[in-house]
Scaffold this active site. Structure first.
Site, PDB file in Angstrom:
ATOM      1  N   LYS A 223       0.813  -1.228   0.000  1.00  9.53           N
ATOM      2  CA  LYS A 223       0.000   0.000   0.000  1.00  9.53           C
ATOM      3  C   LYS A 223       0.840   1.270   0.000  1.00  9.53           C
ATOM      4  O   LYS A 223       2.034   1.261   0.281  1.00  9.53           O
ATOM      5  CB  LYS A 223      -0.985  -0.039   1.161  1.00  9.53           C
ATOM      6  CG  LYS A 223      -2.133  -1.003   0.857  1.00  9.53           C
ATOM      7  CD  LYS A 223      -3.228  -0.959   1.871  1.00  9.53           C
ATOM      8  CE  LYS A 223      -4.339  -1.929   1.444  1.00  9.53           C
ATOM      9  NZ  LYS A 223      -5.253  -2.216   2.538  1.00  9.53           N
ATOM     10  N   ARG A 257      -3.429  -9.876   5.425  1.00  5.98           N
ATOM     11  CA  ARG A 257      -3.894 -10.009   4.037  1.00  5.98           C
ATOM     12  C   ARG A 257      -2.750  -9.577   3.141  1.00  5.98           C
ATOM     13  O   ARG A 257      -2.271  -8.452   3.254  1.00  5.98           O
ATOM     14  CB  ARG A 257      -5.123  -9.107   3.855  1.00  5.98           C
ATOM     15  CG  ARG A 257      -5.766  -9.143   2.494  1.00  5.98           C
ATOM     16  CD  ARG A 257      -6.971  -8.194   2.470  1.00  5.98           C
ATOM     17  NE  ARG A 257      -7.641  -8.184   1.187  1.00  5.98           N
ATOM     18  CZ  ARG A 257      -7.228  -7.510   0.120  1.00  5.98           C
ATOM     19  NH1 ARG A 257      -6.138  -6.775   0.169  1.00  5.98           N
ATOM     20  NH2 ARG A 257      -7.909  -7.560  -1.011  1.00  5.98           N
TER      21      ARG A 257
END
Ligand code: HH2
Length: 289
Positions: A223, A257
């Protein structure tokens, strides 16, 4: 804490468990376009199982900042053939459906999905009804607004306290729909209505969210907060991802995740071994040997 049944598998103990990411979208921020063909998606799913994933998260709509909404029919068209193929080949892992739409969740559960991962934390009562009726577990993730406008809503006084409060509201929405707390997993939503500084503070203070009494899932994989700190472009964020995975596990995450399953699994397991070597234990959990 009560063990959590996802599909045929019971998840218990402190983990850490790895949820492998499979986006069958043309535009996801890091793997968009690679698995739109159902055959390629199934191959990737099999590979992630070999790499040691504990479950898979299948998504048919990108939720990156500014992404456009995808109609339900298109999302269904992307995910259902993959679920059907996985079911037909006796895929060993439980598959989660990453959606905020009731229609998509209903069709995905019919085609074999075993968990609903809702980045909007059951903001839509119709999705809550589908989850309650199916009796499946649900991931309640924290965000504000929609992917199109969420970054303008990243305004916090105390980010961890506000995320905890809003996750508590998501738990209340679940309870009101008839979904017991025992079937929920909570996720602070790294990068969703969060500036980099917010994602970093959440990782540093993740342990405070354990007061909500539910297992914590954290999704830092590739991210932008990693790029913000290091300057690395999206395809070079694996080392930063692994640092964030380790930090999350040390701070109390039971599940991470990640796109890079084997690497994330190793980082998570090492962090867990360090955590356990210090004699630290999750309240209510029996540490794995
Ligand atoms: N992050 C993304 C999507 N779904 N679900 C949970 N529970 N937690 C997360 O952190 C999370 C999530 C975004 O990542 P990705 O799926 O790689 O990208 P995109 O939304 O562009 O498909």
């Amino acid at each position: 804490m009560t063990p959590l049944q996802i599909g045929r598998r019971v998840f218990e103990g402190p983990g850490p468990f790895v949820m492998g990411v499979l986006n069958v979208t043309p535009d996801s921020f890091s793997d968009g376009g690679r698995y739109v063909d159902p055959g390629a998606a199934v191959d990737r799913a099999l590979r992630m199982a070999e790499e040691g994933a504990d479950l898979l998260d299948l998504g048919g709509e990108s939720t990156r900042p500014g992404s456009p909404a995808v109609p339900a029919e298109e999302e269904i068209r992307r995910v259902v053939p993959v679920l059907e193929r996985l079911a037909a080949c006796g895929y060993a892992l439980p598959v989660s459906i990453d959606t905020s739409k009731a229609e998509v969740a209903r069709e995905a559960l019919r085609a074999g999905a075993a968990l609903v991962n809702d980045v909007r934390g059951l903001a839509d009562p119709r999705l809550a009804e589908v989850v309650a009726a199916a009796g499946v577990p649900v991931v309640l993730m924290h965000m504000r607004g929609t992917p199109a406008d969420m970054q303008s809503r990243a305004v916090y006084g105390d980010v961890v306290a506000e995320v905890a409060d809003e996750l508590g509201q998501a738990l209340a929405r679940a309870a009101a729909a008839g979904i017991p707390a025992e079937r929920t997993i909570l996720d602070p939503g790294i990068g969703f209505a969060k500036k980099a500084e917010h994602s970093l503070e959440i990782l540093a203070r993740l342990g405070e969210l354990r007061a909500l009494g539910r297992p914590l899932l954290v999704g830092p994989s590739r991210k932008s907060f990693i790029g913000h700190v290091t300057g690395a472009p999206v395809e070079e964020r694996l080392p930063g991802t692994l640092a964030a995975v380790a930090a999350a596990v040390l701070a109390g995450a039971e599940m991470v995740r990640a796109h890079d399953v084997a690497e994330a699994r190793q980082a998570a397991r090492l962090a867990a071994a360090i955590r356990d070597a210090a004699g630290w234990r999750h309240p209510g959990y029996t540490a794995t040997p």
